[in-house]
Scaffold this motif. Structure first.
Motif, PDB file in Angstrom:
ATOM      1  N   VAL A  91       0.844  -1.195   0.000  1.00 28.95           N
ATOM      2  CA  VAL A  91       0.000   0.000   0.000  1.00 28.95           C
ATOM      3  C   VAL A  91       0.880   1.245   0.000  1.00 28.95           C
ATOM      4  CG1 VAL A  91      -1.912  -1.126   1.200  1.00 28.95           C
ATOM      5  CG2 VAL A  91      -0.126   0.029   2.525  1.00 28.95           C
ATOM      6  N   THR A  92       0.277   2.359  -0.345  1.00 30.20           N
ATOM      7  CA  THR A  92       0.940   3.657  -0.236  1.00 30.20           C
ATOM      8  C   THR A  92       0.513   4.286   1.078  1.00 30.20           C
ATOM      9  OG1 THR A  92       0.969   3.970  -2.634  1.00 30.20           O
ATOM     10  CG2 THR A  92       1.241   5.928  -1.268  1.00 30.20           C
ATOM     11  N   LEU A  93       1.471   4.652   1.914  1.00 25.65           N
ATOM     12  CA  LEU A  93       1.168   5.244   3.214  1.00 25.65           C
ATOM     13  C   LEU A  93       0.750   6.703   3.074  1.00 25.65           C
ATOM     14  CD1 LEU A  93       4.162   3.704   5.200  1.00 25.65           C
ATOM     15  CD2 LEU A  93       1.801   2.892   5.128  1.00 25.65           C
ATOM     16  N   ASN A  94       0.284   7.292   4.161  1.00 26.00           N
ATOM     17  CA  ASN A  94      -0.209   8.673   4.090  1.00 26.00           C
ATOM     18  C   ASN A  94       0.886   9.680   3.759  1.00 26.00           C
ATOM     19  OD1 ASN A  94       1.156   9.432   6.538  1.00 26.00           O
ATOM     20  ND2 ASN A  94      -0.538   8.627   7.729  1.00 26.00           N
ATOM     21  N   SER A  95       2.150   9.259   3.860  1.00 26.04           N
ATOM     22  CA  SER A  95       3.271  10.136   3.525  1.00 26.04           C
ATOM     23  C   SER A  95       3.401  10.333   2.023  1.00 26.04           C
ATOM     24  CB  SER A  95       4.577   9.543   4.053  1.00 26.04           C
ATOM     25  OG  SER A  95       4.826   8.281   3.443  1.00 26.04           O
ATOM     26  N   LYS A  96       2.690   9.492   1.260  1.00 30.33           N
ATOM     27  CA  LYS A  96       2.771   9.496  -0.200  1.00 30.33           C
ATOM     28  C   LYS A  96       4.182   9.164  -0.681  1.00 30.33           C
ATOM     29  CE  LYS A  96      -1.488  10.764  -0.058  1.00 30.33           C
ATOM     30  NZ  LYS A  96      -2.542   9.725  -0.172  1.00 30.33           N
ATOM     31  N   ASN A  97       4.890   8.435   0.150  1.00 37.27           N
ATOM     32  CA  ASN A  97       6.219   7.964  -0.208  1.00 37.27           C
ATOM     33  C   ASN A  97       6.132   7.165  -1.510  1.00 37.27           C
ATOM     34  OD1 ASN A  97       8.786   6.844  -0.355  1.00 37.27           O
ATOM     35  ND2 ASN A  97       8.808   6.122   1.765  1.00 37.27           N
ATOM     36  N   LYS A  98       7.047   7.425  -2.418  1.00 41.26           N
ATOM     37  CA  LYS A  98       7.023   6.723  -3.694  1.00 41.26           C
ATOM     38  C   LYS A  98       7.263   5.225  -3.516  1.00 41.26           C
ATOM     39  CE  LYS A  98       8.499  10.677  -6.498  1.00 41.26           C
ATOM     40  NZ  LYS A  98       9.544  11.212  -7.415  1.00 41.26           N
ATOM     41  N   LYS A  99       7.960   4.859  -2.443  1.00 38.81           N
ATOM     42  CA  LYS A  99       8.207   3.443  -2.197  1.00 38.81           C
ATOM     43  C   LYS A  99       7.010   2.855  -1.451  1.00 38.81           C
ATOM     44  CE  LYS A  99      12.304   2.004  -1.023  1.00 38.81           C
ATOM     45  NZ  LYS A  99      13.532   1.677  -0.251  1.00 38.81           N
ATOM     46  N   PRO A 100       6.351   1.852  -2.006  1.00 36.55           N
ATOM     47  CA  PRO A 100       5.179   1.261  -1.339  1.00 36.55           C
ATOM     48  C   PRO A 100       5.575   0.477  -0.094  1.00 36.55           C
ATOM     49  CG  PRO A 100       5.736   0.012  -3.295  1.00 36.55           C
ATOM     50  CD  PRO A 100       6.613   1.222  -3.305  1.00 36.55           C
ATOM     51  N   ASP A 230      12.525   8.269   5.690  1.00 40.70           N
ATOM     52  CA  ASP A 230      11.411   8.803   4.902  1.00 40.70           C
ATOM     53  C   ASP A 230      10.105   8.844   5.677  1.00 40.70           C
ATOM     54  OD1 ASP A 230      12.762   9.384   2.503  1.00 40.70           O
ATOM     55  OD2 ASP A 230      12.664   7.286   1.869  1.00 40.70           O
ATOM     56  N   ASP A 231       9.731   7.746   6.337  1.00 43.62           N
ATOM     57  CA  ASP A 231       8.443   7.653   7.015  1.00 43.62           C
ATOM     58  C   ASP A 231       8.621   7.568   8.525  1.00 43.62           C
ATOM     59  OD1 ASP A 231       7.037   7.655   4.601  1.00 43.62           O
ATOM     60  OD2 ASP A 231       7.188   5.465   4.406  1.00 43.62           O
ATOM     61  N   LEU A 232       7.708   8.212   9.262  1.00 44.12           N
ATOM     62  CA  LEU A 232       7.726   8.200  10.721  1.00 44.12           C
ATOM     63  C   LEU A 232       6.546   7.386  11.226  1.00 44.12           C
ATOM     64  CD1 LEU A 232       8.492  12.009  11.351  1.00 44.12           C
ATOM     65  CD2 LEU A 232      10.079  10.136  10.820  1.00 44.12           C
ATOM     66  N   ALA A 233       6.766   6.604  12.286  1.00 42.13           N
ATOM     67  CA  ALA A 233       5.721   5.694  12.759  1.00 42.13           C
ATOM     68  C   ALA A 233       5.766   5.552  14.275  1.00 42.13           C
ATOM     69  CB  ALA A 233       5.876   4.325  12.093  1.00 42.13           C
ATOM     70  N   VAL A 234       4.727   4.928  14.826  1.00 42.61           N
ATOM     71  CA  VAL A 234       4.607   4.738  16.271  1.00 42.61           C
ATOM     72  C   VAL A 234       4.161   3.316  16.571  1.00 42.61           C
ATOM     73  CG1 VAL A 234       4.064   7.182  16.696  1.00 42.61           C
ATOM     74  CG2 VAL A 234       2.203   5.539  16.313  1.00 42.61           C
ATOM     75  N   ARG A 253       2.497  13.504   9.958  1.00 40.19           N
ATOM     76  CA  ARG A 253       1.553  12.540  10.493  1.00 40.19           C
ATOM     77  C   ARG A 253       2.209  11.157  10.600  1.00 40.19           C
ATOM     78  NH1 ARG A 253      -4.175  12.400  10.373  1.00 40.19           N
ATOM     79  NH2 ARG A 253      -4.066  14.421   9.316  1.00 40.19           N
ATOM     80  N   PRO A 254       2.006  10.442  11.705  1.00 53.38           N
ATOM     81  CA  PRO A 254       2.487   9.059  11.769  1.00 53.38           C
ATOM     82  C   PRO A 254       1.865   8.236  10.644  1.00 53.38           C
ATOM     83  CG  PRO A 254       1.796   9.814  13.940  1.00 53.38           C
ATOM     84  CD  PRO A 254       1.333  10.848  12.962  1.00 53.38           C
ATOM     85  N   THR A 255       2.662   7.371  10.047  1.00 52.77           N
ATOM     86  CA  THR A 255       2.156   6.556   8.946  1.00 52.77           C
ATOM     87  C   THR A 255       1.577   5.236   9.424  1.00 52.77           C
ATOM     88  OG1 THR A 255       4.371   5.628   8.653  1.00 52.77           O
ATOM     89  CG2 THR A 255       3.776   7.519   7.268  1.00 52.77           C
ATOM     90  N   ARG A 277      -7.650   8.625  11.452  1.00 47.47           N
ATOM     91  CA  ARG A 277      -6.483   9.519  11.432  1.00 47.47           C
ATOM     92  C   ARG A 277      -5.541   9.194  10.279  1.00 47.47           C
ATOM     93  NH1 ARG A 277      -8.568   8.729  16.287  1.00 47.47           N
ATOM     94  NH2 ARG A 277      -8.562  10.410  17.839  1.00 47.47           N
ATOM     95  N   ASP A 278      -6.023   8.333   9.370  1.00 42.89           N
ATOM     96  CA  ASP A 278      -5.258   7.936   8.190  1.00 42.89           C
ATOM     97  C   ASP A 278      -3.944   7.257   8.566  1.00 42.89           C
ATOM     98  OD1 ASP A 278      -4.852   7.587   5.492  1.00 42.89           O
ATOM     99  OD2 ASP A 278      -4.013   9.586   5.157  1.00 42.89           O
ATOM    100  N   VAL A 279      -4.006   6.417   9.589  1.00 43.28           N
ATOM    101  CA  VAL A 279      -2.836   5.683  10.069  1.00 43.28           C
ATOM    102  C   VAL A 279      -3.083   4.188   9.864  1.00 43.28           C
ATOM    103  CG1 VAL A 279      -1.425   5.124  12.088  1.00 43.28           C
ATOM    104  CG2 VAL A 279      -2.265   7.463  11.768  1.00 43.28           C
ATOM    105  N   LEU A 280      -2.123   3.504   9.278  1.00 41.82           N
ATOM    106  CA  LEU A 280      -2.239   2.073   9.032  1.00 41.82           C
ATOM    107  C   LEU A 280      -1.874   1.285  10.288  1.00 41.82           C
ATOM    108  CD1 LEU A 280      -2.539  -0.310   6.924  1.00 41.82           C
ATOM    109  CD2 LEU A 280      -0.046  -0.144   6.654  1.00 41.82           C
TER     110      LEU A 280
END
Length: 362
Positions: A91-100, A230-234, A253-255, A277-280
């Motif tokens: 999936v594509t995370l809320n960061s819109k990171n090009k890497k899935p 690239d992506d931040l998470a919790v 936003r946390p991804t 909150r658009d968090v996976l």
């Protein structure tokens, strides 16, 4: 709502539980069915101290709407998933990171660097491309060396590191501890010439909003200034703890929020408060307490598709719109856990599996 800091032995208890789970799973492979009456006993630390599961359970049940008395538990299912094979593996995370973000991840457990090296190469060989390398496992160097030895292009891999900084209090103290953790991740990953992570995750939230803001400030710097992630998470964050981050002006936003979501544990609202909150949600323990309790039912369902009980349990997670990080020391199980994207459970089967465990506190 506060998630209590966890003593380090609790993570070790999770690792011991996973080892016990592998033993049960191996026995099931030998007999082609699981005797659910021989459940794996809980490690002492799960009974004697506040476990990750009980902590998350308390924060969720105290912050979401109460379940109607006597009503059957249910988890909202994404439209168009049931009754159709969902071939989506990333999936594509809320960061819109090009890497899935691959939905199936290999999560390293507590063992030495040599074991981490060997198991990482096995996971890469069977097709894993998402890796959860927690600092708590103490083997990031072994993992990194395996990545280098594999010869696979770095851009084909999604690598997550973690920081443990929940025991310090106050914005500045939490910032310093988290900043130190970020640097330690990069130092360990350098053993495999890894100079950038795809994700960095907080293993636990700080003790209050002020501390969480300090933790997140260090993450923001790693992302925007150091440019080493690239992506931040919790992990193990409640709705209020997520909101403590989102209330920061201009905050990233946390991804992902890593939680103990599984067939055996899915309290009401655990997916809702994250999706709003658009968090996976990514499950950090998707099978360890599932097969000993419910393996017989899952095995019966799996026979309809030529799948194992473990694959049904993982498919249930994916079909609910979540990801998972699994572990094993068996190549066969690595392959099995990755092979859950070529079938779909029916609505009736999803409901049956969901109702195996109560929707409240376990």
């Amino acid at each position: 709502f506060l998630l209590m800091p966890m003593p380090d032995p609790t993570r070790s208890a999770v690792a011991r539980e996973n080892e016990a789970f592998d033993t049960v799973r191996n026995s099931a492979d030998a007999s082609h069915q699981i005797n659910i009456s021989s459940a794996v006993p809980s490690p002492p630390s799960f009974n004697d101290q506040l476990s990750r599961r009980s902590a998350v359970s308390k924060l969720i049940t105290s912050s979401t709407a109460a379940v109607t008395a006597g009503a059957a538990s249910s988890i909202p299912m994404p439209a168009g998933v049931a009754n159709a094979v969902d071939s989506v593996k990333q999936v594509t995370l809320n960061s819109k990171n090009k890497k899935p973000f691959p939905l199936a991840s290999f999560g390293l457990q507590v063992y030495d660097d040599d074991t981490a090296y060997r198991l990482t190469l096995t996971a890469l060989e069977v097709g894993y491309r998402n890796f959860f390398a927690s600092v708590l496992a103490g083997n990031q160097k072994g993992f990194a060396r395996a990545v280098k030895a594999s010869g696979l292009p770095r851009d084909e891999l999604y690598i997550c590191g973690t920081v443990l900084s929940n025991r310090v209090n106050g914005e500045q103290a939490a910032y310093k501890k988290t900043k130190q953790g970020c640097l330690e991740n990069m130092s360990a990953m350098a053993a495999g010439n890894i100079d950038k992570l795809d994700m960095i995750m907080l293993d636990y939230p700080g003790p209050n909003d002020e501390s969480i803001r300090g933790q997140w400030r260090a993450f923001e710097e790693m992302h925007s200034e150091d440019k080493t992630v690239d992506d931040l998470a919790v992990s193990n964050f409640s709705p209020n703890q997520l909101d403590a981050i989102m209330a920061i002006p201009g905050a990233t936003r946390p991804t992902v929020n890593q939680l103990p979501f599984s067939v055996a544990y899915h309290p009401q609202g655990i997916l809702d408060y994250n999706s709003k909150r658009d968090v996976l949600v990514q499950s950090w323990s998707p099978l360890s307490r599932v097969l000993p309790r419910y393996g017989g039912v899952l095995d019966a369902i799996g026979k309809n598709y030529g799948k194992s009980a473990a694959q049904v349990g993982l498919r249930w997670i994916v079909q609910n719109g979540a990801a998972f990080s699994t572990q094993s020391k068996s190549k066969t199980h690595f392959e099995e856990d990755l092979n859950v994207f070529d079938f779909a459970l029916s609505d009736e089967e999803m409901a049956k599996v969901t109702q195996l465990a109560a929707a409240g506190v376990l």
